[in-house]
Design a protein around this motif. Structure first.
Motif, mmCIF file in Angstrom:
data_model
loop_
_atom_site.group_PDB
_atom_site.id
_atom_site.type_symbol
_atom_site.label_atom_id
_atom_site.label_comp_id
_atom_site.label_asym_id
_atom_site.label_seq_id
_atom_site.Cartn_x
_atom_site.Cartn_y
_atom_site.Cartn_z
ATOM 1 N N UNK A 47 1.048 -0.947 0.108
ATOM 2 C CA UNK A 47 -0.396 0.067 -0.107
ATOM 3 C C UNK A 47 0.502 1.341 -0.458
ATOM 4 N N UNK A 48 0.527 2.273 -0.557
ATOM 5 C CA UNK A 48 1.238 3.464 -0.528
ATOM 6 C C UNK A 48 0.398 4.613 -0.384
ATOM 7 N N UNK A 49 0.772 5.946 0.037
ATOM 8 C CA UNK A 49 -0.685 6.634 0.300
ATOM 9 C C UNK A 49 0.467 8.160 0.420
ATOM 10 N N UNK A 50 -0.016 9.221 -0.433
ATOM 11 C CA UNK A 50 0.772 10.930 -0.066
ATOM 12 C C UNK A 50 0.040 11.214 1.404
ATOM 13 N N UNK A 51 0.833 12.005 1.746
ATOM 14 C CA UNK A 51 -0.101 12.929 2.279
ATOM 15 C C UNK A 51 -0.907 14.243 1.490
ATOM 16 N N UNK A 52 -1.862 14.692 2.024
ATOM 17 C CA UNK A 52 -2.435 15.386 0.836
ATOM 18 C C UNK A 52 -1.086 17.186 0.614
ATOM 19 N N UNK A 53 -0.983 17.290 0.910
ATOM 20 C CA UNK A 53 0.237 17.948 1.173
ATOM 21 C C UNK A 53 0.861 18.249 -0.166
ATOM 22 N N UNK A 54 1.464 17.007 -0.506
ATOM 23 C CA UNK A 54 2.341 16.665 -1.059
ATOM 24 C C UNK A 54 3.589 16.605 -1.288
ATOM 25 N N UNK A 55 3.807 16.448 0.160
ATOM 26 C CA UNK A 55 5.117 16.308 0.609
ATOM 27 C C UNK A 55 6.350 14.659 1.717
#
Length: 499
Positions: A318-326
């Motif tokens: 599983x992979x997840x970007x945080x909402x800020x893209x940082x």
């Protein structure tokens, strides 16, 4: 400048849901903003403005999330599925039906509690629900029908079907969300004719031909992922059978198509094996993929399909970007060890690793500063609980439950929050101010006690002992110095990690 909203968490237990204040927590524990409300299910709208609560199979309530006051109630018999539109203006429901004459899919306008559209649908599956798909701003809506896609004006269903796009054999569709400019259609393989994914414009005048098309054999189902900006589509083609006999779970291929026709083909993955997960960055300029036989590999690509950065290999799915893209997280979902690795995408470096055993659900907070995992029933009946981690992987909060069914962040627009560096510094400043206030109070307490003790000294040559001073009052100066050192150390650490 707009004040950033407070983080809030929905927690659902057997006797209902409650709303907690999220991090930063007072005294390490969340405050309850809304006391427990009986329900069997609860779901926020995409923008976090509304909350839909199912009290029973025939009772649905909609709450305004600004204060969590009840707005409307719907009494609908035998509801088996319900969902909110992205902006929270509509509720869509699915009821059991015995004949095509019963229009069992209904779109309700929340403001008026009126049914604005309805049709018959035989069953509810992953590819057919929600039956009506909306763009993020609800300006465009569409549904898949037999051999065609039907379009509606999302803010005025009274106009009915405003256009039809004929796609023979269509079995799944995905409307782009931001903006709602294109729709992807999947046609399954049939009688030797390969399966295909086609992209069409939502503009009726430009629908004569698809703007992009990709065909492939050995594909029984499809997963479609639009980017922000609606310029690129990732299509994971899944087959129930792996003809190479390398995988018991079948095989999968990752395809990439663009609306300008510049790319139609496979993503060049560097390891054999299944595609475990794929996700676009919030900007829509990059996407991340976890793929390959274990130990799987994680790679970030740009919008031209060029590899940008390798996140290494490990037991991840599983992979997840945080909402800020940082920041970006890779981890093993639904697994006993629950390995997690937190990365800074901008600096291209690993921030930390940890574990979250047996996680059933997980997601970043809207400000991108925290990551929450939850072990929930009915998938797991024991060790139910919530864990919240900092963006660098350090554990911030943990709470266990006898039984937990759901734990969700209340959605907020990421743009309403500052950069991670600013958020970290502001939160730490609050803590420092609290410590300084405590130190100053101790100093005042020390002076008052010393003054009272001096007045109690007698005229005798032998002086009586002064009043007892607690250790923290005696060492105020040392405590203040320690606070300042800790503050400077943390700021230096932030600068090294983020700036």
């Amino acid at each position: 400048m707009e004040i950033a909203p407070a983080l809030e968490i929905l927690v659902r237990e057997p006797d209902g849901f409650s709303i907690w204040n999220g991090p930063p927590l007072d005294v390490g524990q969340p405050n309850v903003k809304l006391e427990r409300v009986p329900c069997t299910a609860a779901k926020f709208s995409e923008n976090g403005s509304r909350l839909m609560v199912m009290e029973s199979s025939s009772s649905i309530h909609v709450y305004d999330c600004n204060g969590f006051s009840k707005m409307k109630s719907f009494n609908i018999p035998s509801v088996t599925g319900s969902t909110l539109s992205p902006c929270g203006n509509y509720v869509q429901t699915f009821q059991k039906s015995t004949s095509p004459q019963e229009k069992n899919v209904v779109v309700w306008k929340i403001e008026t509690a009126a049914a604005v559209y309805q049709h018959f649908q035989k069953n509810m599956t992953k590819t057919t629900w929600p039956a009506i798909q909306f763009s993020s701003d609800e300006s465009v809506a569409c549904r898949m029908a037999t051999n065609e896609i039907q379009f509606f004006e999302g803010k005025d269903f009274s106009k009915g079907i405003i256009s039809r796009l004929r796609v023979p054999g269509v079995t799944a569709i995905e409307l782009s969300k931001a903006p709602g400019s294109h729709v992807a259609a999947f046609v399954a393989e049939l009688k030797g004719v390969p399966a295909s994914v086609q992209i069409f414009s939502c503009n009726e005048d430009a629908q004569s031909q698809p703007v992009a098309r990709r065909s492939f054999f050995r594909c029984s189902t499809i997963e479609l992922h639009w980017n922000h900006g609606s310029t690129g589509l990732l299509a994971v083609a899944l087959s129930d059978v792996d003809k190479t006999n390398q995988s018991y779970y079948g095989e999968s291929k990752l395809n990439y198509l663009t609306t300008d026709g510049s790319h139609e083909g496979l993503v060049p993955l560097r390891k054999e094996g299944p595609v475990h997960d794929v996700q676009w960055s919030p900007t829509g300029l990059e996407f991340a993929v976890v793929y390959g036989f274990v130990p799987s590999r994680a790679t970030i690509f740009d919008k031209k399909c060029n590899p940008l950065f390798e996140l290494g290999t490990g037991p991840y799915n599983t992979i997840r970007w945080n909402p800020k893209g940082r920041c970006i997280l890779i981890y093993k979902f639904w697994n006993l060890p629950g390995d997690m690795a937190f990365w800074d995408f901008t600096e291209k470096k690993l921030l930390g690793t940890t574990k979250a055993e047996c996680s059933v659900t997980s997601e970043w907070s809207p400000d991108g500063l925290y990551f929450m995992t939850a072990t929930t029933a009915p998938r797991l009946q024991i060790d139910n609980g919530i864990k919240i981690f900092h963006y660098n992987g350090s554990l911030y909060f943990k709470k266990m439950f006898n039984k937990l069914y759901q734990a969700d962040w209340k959605p907020e627009t990421p743009e309403r929050f500052g950069d991670i560096a600013d958020l970290v510094k502001s939160i730490f400043t609050i803590k420092i101010d609290e410590l300084k206030a405590q130190a100053n109070a101790s100093q005042v307490f020390s002076k008052v006690n010393a003054s009272q003790a001096s007045k109690m000294v007698s005229t005798n040559t032998v002086q009586k002992p002064t009043a007892y001073l607690p250790p923290h009052a005696k060492n105020v100066a040392a405590a203040q110095a320690e606070v300042c050192l800790l503050y400077n150390y943390f700021l230096n650490l932030c600068n090294k990690l983020i700036t």
